[in-house]
Design a protein around this motif. Structure first.
Motif, mmCIF file in Angstrom:
data_model
loop_
_atom_site.group_PDB
_atom_site.id
_atom_site.type_symbol
_atom_site.label_atom_id
_atom_site.label_comp_id
_atom_site.label_asym_id
_atom_site.label_seq_id
_atom_site.Cartn_x
_atom_site.Cartn_y
_atom_site.Cartn_z
ATOM 1 N N SER A 25 0.754 -1.191 -0.066
ATOM 2 C CA SER A 25 0.084 0.017 -0.048
ATOM 3 C C SER A 25 0.967 1.329 -0.073
ATOM 4 O O SER A 25 0.509 2.468 -0.640
ATOM 5 C CB SER A 25 -0.943 0.217 1.070
ATOM 6 O OG SER A 25 -1.596 -1.392 1.519
ATOM 7 N N ASP A 28 1.756 1.588 -3.449
ATOM 8 C CA ASP A 28 0.741 2.346 -4.022
ATOM 9 C C ASP A 28 0.458 3.675 -4.047
ATOM 10 O O ASP A 28 0.384 4.590 -5.035
ATOM 11 C CB ASP A 28 -0.439 1.514 -3.556
ATOM 12 C CG ASP A 28 -1.573 1.402 -4.726
ATOM 13 O OD1 ASP A 28 -1.242 1.503 -5.812
ATOM 14 O OD2 ASP A 28 -2.693 0.949 -4.181
ATOM 15 N N ALA A 115 1.705 1.871 5.461
ATOM 16 C CA ALA A 115 1.075 2.053 4.170
ATOM 17 C C ALA A 115 1.035 3.823 3.835
ATOM 18 O O ALA A 115 1.031 4.173 3.087
ATOM 19 C CB ALA A 115 -0.333 1.712 4.438
#
Lengths: 161, 297
Positions: A25, A28, A115
């Motif tokens: 994540s 991402d 994340a």
């Protein structure tokens, strides 16, 4: 193009085994935030850093990786409560084992990336890529004899060269 | 010493308390002993116990073998100190229950490094290197021990016994890699190191699985590296140091160097010595929230 383009003689092949909840994540987020980072890492998404069997790393080196990066959630943040604690112990042992086998331990990286830490992610990837690039190709492991390799059908790229 | 064990084994087999006693008997030539499964009371006369008894018998207690599945309720086993350590570790890993085994222990003077070196007696020239740093010559946990069992202090740290380890850790990475490459070049993957190990517990070993093939099955150096790394990793924090893998190796690869190195690491990092407690969990199946993480960025 904030970094500009620098050409190198050797571009390392790096495998990344990452936890789906944190590091993937984080990557991402780095992507959606359009941050620049080295394109050498091939990422494999796994449910947890506790799922990362040292066998994956051995296989990656066997298949010609120059460096391997393992990454997961910070201690205490594991989605499954305790997976990264097991990973921490296992990788401590595994690093010592690899070192004893004569593999440069700088080729193996372990990090906690959450994340939200897209910047830390890009920094670690860049730093590790440079580190492996300085070490050069993983000649030792690549030169290990595979008597069947010469009988394999060459890829179109190799036969052209 | 062995007379008392024979007598006790005979008595327990006659009363039906034990279904079988696993021990050592005279082998095919005077330098060797062979494992024997005594089912009848009269078989116990064949039992011997001396410096030639190298085999680690707890390997037969491991569930990957057919013997524990034969329906024997209670198995008697004659163990040297290091064998009993292996049994303790099997119990700690829930591979075995304490009441399934009856342990005959005896004081051990050490064993020969390899049956080839046996010349009638045990001396410094032919004693196995594992015996030099042994603190279980008086075994840990026994059901039957001839005579009075003295108390021994075993709180000391794990001692590395292989002399080659010290020189190997001083080398730089490239030399060490070259050392292993030359050694592993001889390996033809007979898997003797796996077969003698009391702790390799998988019913189907990962190298025997072909879909997907994690460990290359061909015996070229690349596959051999993969196999030995995998084997060593699976034994981290579990190996009790019987040294059978090195003895069984037909091409003299010192396979247990990996295990000894890892035992040292585990001792330093987690303060754990395998084979000394039935209650403490092996280090890799448990954790502390404040474990060392100096290697992590």
């Amino acid at each position: 193009m904030s970094k500009g383009i620098v050409r190198h003689d050797f571009e390392p092949k790096i495998m990344g085994f990452v936890c789906k909840w944190c590091t993937y994540s984080g990557a991402d987020l780095a992507g959606t935030s359009r941050m620049d980072y080295s394109p050498h890492v091939r990422m494999v998404r796994l449910p947890c850093s506790g799922r990362i069997d040292p066998q994956f790393v051995i296989k990656a080196f066997e298949q010609g990786a120059d460096g391997v990066i393992i990454s997961g959630c910070h201690p205490g943040d594991c989605h499954y409560n305790e997976g990264n604690y097991y990973a921490r112990r296992r990788n401590l042992a595994f690093r010592n084992l690899m070192e004893f086998n004569g593999i440069d331990i700088k080729r193996l990286e372990f990090s906690w990336i959450s994340a939200a830490e897209a910047i830390k992610f890009t920094q670690i990837i860049d730093k590790f890529t440079n580190q492996v690039r300085d070490l050069g190709p993983n000649e030792g492991y690549r030169a290990l004899l595979d008597p069947y390799a010469s009988r394999l059908v060459k890829s179109s790229e190799e036969s052209a060269a | 010493m062995i007379e008392q064990i024979r007598e006790k084994a005979r008595e327990l087999l006659e009363s039906g308390e034990l279904d079988v006693v696993i021990g050592y008997a005279e082998g095919s030539d005077p330098t060797r002993t062979t494992p024997i499964f005594c089912r009848k009371p009269e078989d116990t006369d064949k039992l011997v116990l001396d410096g030639r008894c190298v085999n680690t018998l707890p390997a037969y207690l491991n569930k990957r073998h057919e013997y524990p599945k034969k329906g024997w309720k209670k198995t008697g086993i004659i163990g040297k100190g290091c064998d009993i350590r292996a049994i303790t570790q099997l119990i700690a890993e829930n591979q075995l229950k304490r009441d399934e085994v009856y342990i005959f222990g005896a004081e051990c003077e050490g064993v020969v490094a390899h049956p080839e070196k046996w010349d009638g007696s045990l001396h410094e020239g032919n004693c196995a290197s594992k015996c030099s740093a042994c603190d279980v010559k008086i075994p840990l946990d026994t059901d039957f021990y001839p005579g009075e069992k003295p108390e021994v202090d075993r709180s000391g740290p794990y001692m590395v016994s292989a002399p080659a380890l010290a020189t190997l850790v001083k080398m730089d990475d490239e030399d060490r890699f070259a050392f292993w490459r030359d050694d592993f070049d001889r390996c033809f993957k007979c898997y003797a190191c796996r077969e003698v190990c009391p702790h390799c517990s998988c019913n189907i070993c990962i190298t025997d699985r072909t879909m997907p093939s994690w460990v290359d099955q061909a015996a070229h150096t690349k596959g051999v590296f993969g196999w030995h790394l995998t084997r060593a990793m699976h034994l981290v924090g579990r190996c009790t140091g019987c040294g059978e893998c090195t003895r069984a190796c037909p091409v003299n690869i010192q396979v247990d160097l990996f295990n000894q190195k890892m035992k040292e690491v585990i001792q330093e990092s987690f303060d754990y010595k395998s084979g000394y407690s039935m209650e403490v969990k092996p280090p890799l199946i448990t954790y502390n929230t404040d474990d060392q993480e100096t290697y992590i960025r």
